[in-house]
Design an enzyme around this catalytic site. Structure first.
Site, PDB file in Angstrom:
ATOM      1  N   ASP A   8       0.873  -1.158   0.000  1.00 30.82           N
ATOM      2  CA  ASP A   8       0.000   0.000   0.000  1.00 30.82           C
ATOM      3  C   ASP A   8       0.927   1.229   0.000  1.00 30.82           C
ATOM      4  OD1 ASP A   8      -2.361   1.610   0.401  1.00 30.82           O
ATOM      5  OD2 ASP A   8      -1.715   1.819   2.489  1.00 30.82           O
ATOM      6  N   LEU A   9       0.390   2.376  -0.351  1.00 27.68           N
ATOM      7  CA  LEU A   9       1.225   3.590  -0.407  1.00 27.68           C
ATOM      8  C   LEU A   9       0.985   4.515   0.801  1.00 27.68           C
ATOM      9  CD1 LEU A   9       3.086   5.600  -1.961  1.00 27.68           C
ATOM     10  CD2 LEU A   9       1.024   6.426  -3.105  1.00 27.68           C
ATOM     11  N   ASP A  10      -0.246   5.067   0.842  1.00 25.88           N
ATOM     12  CA  ASP A  10      -0.559   6.092   1.846  1.00 25.88           C
ATOM     13  C   ASP A  10      -0.505   5.512   3.264  1.00 25.88           C
ATOM     14  OD1 ASP A  10      -1.209   8.018  -0.170  1.00 25.88           O
ATOM     15  OD2 ASP A  10      -3.130   7.022  -0.456  1.00 25.88           O
ATOM     16  N   THR A  16       1.207  10.250   3.510  1.00 28.94           N
ATOM     17  CA  THR A  16       0.086  10.909   2.830  1.00 28.94           C
ATOM     18  C   THR A  16      -1.270  10.580   3.448  1.00 28.94           C
ATOM     19  OG1 THR A  16       0.523   9.173   1.247  1.00 28.94           O
ATOM     20  CG2 THR A  16       1.013  11.411   0.540  1.00 28.94           C
ATOM     21  N   LYS A  44      -9.489   5.072   5.367  1.00 30.25           N
ATOM     22  CA  LYS A  44      -8.198   4.598   4.854  1.00 30.25           C
ATOM     23  C   LYS A  44      -8.401   3.435   3.890  1.00 30.25           C
ATOM     24  CE  LYS A  44      -5.293   6.081   8.702  1.00 30.25           C
ATOM     25  NZ  LYS A  44      -4.477   5.625   9.843  1.00 30.25           N
ATOM     26  N   SER A 115      -2.230   0.512  -4.464  1.00 30.18           N
ATOM     27  CA  SER A 115      -2.866   1.626  -3.767  1.00 30.18           C
ATOM     28  C   SER A 115      -4.153   2.009  -4.469  1.00 30.18           C
ATOM     29  CB  SER A 115      -1.912   2.835  -3.781  1.00 30.18           C
ATOM     30  OG  SER A 115      -2.605   4.006  -3.394  1.00 30.18           O
ATOM     31  N   ALA A 116      -5.151   2.423  -3.679  1.00 28.38           N
ATOM     32  CA  ALA A 116      -6.419   2.887  -4.252  1.00 28.38           C
ATOM     33  C   ALA A 116      -6.276   4.284  -4.857  1.00 28.38           C
ATOM     34  CB  ALA A 116      -7.488   2.920  -3.162  1.00 28.38           C
ATOM     35  N   LYS A 146     -10.536  -2.176  -2.245  1.00 27.87           N
ATOM     36  CA  LYS A 146     -10.373  -2.769  -0.919  1.00 27.87           C
ATOM     37  C   LYS A 146     -11.688  -2.557  -0.147  1.00 27.87           C
ATOM     38  CE  LYS A 146      -5.554  -1.281  -1.135  1.00 27.87           C
ATOM     39  NZ  LYS A 146      -4.495  -0.389  -0.634  1.00 27.87           N
ATOM     40  N   GLU A 170       0.089  -3.012   4.725  1.00 29.88           N
ATOM     41  CA  GLU A 170      -1.061  -2.100   4.786  1.00 29.88           C
ATOM     42  C   GLU A 170      -1.154  -1.342   6.108  1.00 29.88           C
ATOM     43  OE1 GLU A 170      -3.699  -0.767   3.638  1.00 29.88           O
ATOM     44  OE2 GLU A 170      -3.899  -1.598   1.632  1.00 29.88           O
ATOM     45  N   ASP A 171      -1.804  -0.176   6.086  1.00 23.19           N
ATOM     46  CA  ASP A 171      -2.118   0.546   7.326  1.00 23.19           C
ATOM     47  C   ASP A 171      -3.629   0.681   7.520  1.00 23.19           C
ATOM     48  OD1 ASP A 171      -2.491   2.392   5.202  1.00 23.19           O
ATOM     49  OD2 ASP A 171      -2.430   4.032   6.649  1.00 23.19           O
TER      50      ASP A 171
END
Ligand code: BG6
Ligand code: MG
Length: 220
Positions: A8-10, A16, A44, A115-116, A146, A170-171
């Protein structure tokens, strides 16, 4: 045997997630809705329009806007979000992430972004980490976001690996659900409560250690 990492990114690679929260909070205030960090956990990992729908529902305003007005509200949020991300540099990698990515590359693990966010590719360029990655799953190509497993399954496909041969990081609660449903080993970053469904969780990216992750995932 683990051969790939799907990120995942953010909130995992860079902070972010905080900018998304600030931009949604300011948009929500403009339309008379209060959101706090606890509510934000639900936002999220999910898409821009799904986030807006949840905020409107939270404020009891789910019927208050036309589709065109909702598009306009989502655009306003994204414009504020873009003012934050235009300042991103390689210094904005979260603690420990630079080491993790480089060690994974040295071990010849495949790496894909799942990432979404439609802003994902631009952020990856600003962080200057695109050359470490094998690809980005295009969120516009998904039938379901997700917590559906599709994005992580597509990530494994990009690496020509089975989900069982990958680890997902993931977060977001929705993200952990997505990884678990893909039958992939899930690594969570965040509070114990938010990450309770993760196969392995740490509170901060600084605690992400590749050897530990691989050892745990390979035992699974
Ligand atoms: C996810 C974030 O990565 O991307 C969500 O966790 C965000 O908070 C989603 O809403 C969509 O991002 P964007 O940049 O396309 O609005
Ligand atoms: Mg995230």
């Amino acid at each position: 045997m683990i051969k790939g990492l799907i990120f995942d990114l953010d909130g995992v690679i860079t902070d972010t997630a905080e900018y998304h929260f600030l931009a949604w909070k300011s948009l929500a205030e403009k339309i008379g809705i209060e959101i706090d960090r606890e509510f934000n956990e639900q936002l999220k990992g999910i898409s821009r329009m799904e986030s807006l729908e949840l905020i409107l529902k939270h404020g009891g305003k789910e019927e208050a806007y036309t589709e065109a007005e909702k598009e306009e509200l989502a655009t306003q949020k994204n414009e504020e979000y873009k003012t934050y991300i235009k300042e991103i540099t390689p210094d904005d990698l979260l603690p420990g992430v630079d080491t993790l990515l480089k060690e994974a590359k040295e071990k010849n693990l495949g790496m894909v972004l799942a990432s979404a966010s439609k802003n994902g590719p631009a952020i990856m360029e600003s962080l200057e980490i695109m050359d470490l990655f094998d690809g980005i799953v295009d969120p516009a190509s998904l039938k379901a976001g997700k917590p559906d497993p599709e994005i992580f399954v597509k990530g494994a496909d990009m690496l020509n690996l089975k989900p069982e041969e990958c680890v997902g990081l993931e977060d977001a609660e929705a993200g952990i659900e997505s990884i678990n449903a893909a039958h992939m080993f899930s690594v969570g970053v965040g509070s114990r409560d938010a990450m309770k469904e993760a196969d392995y969780a740490v509170e901060s990216t600084a605690d992400l250690d590749l050897d530990t992750i691989l050892e745990k995932a390979n035992q699974d």
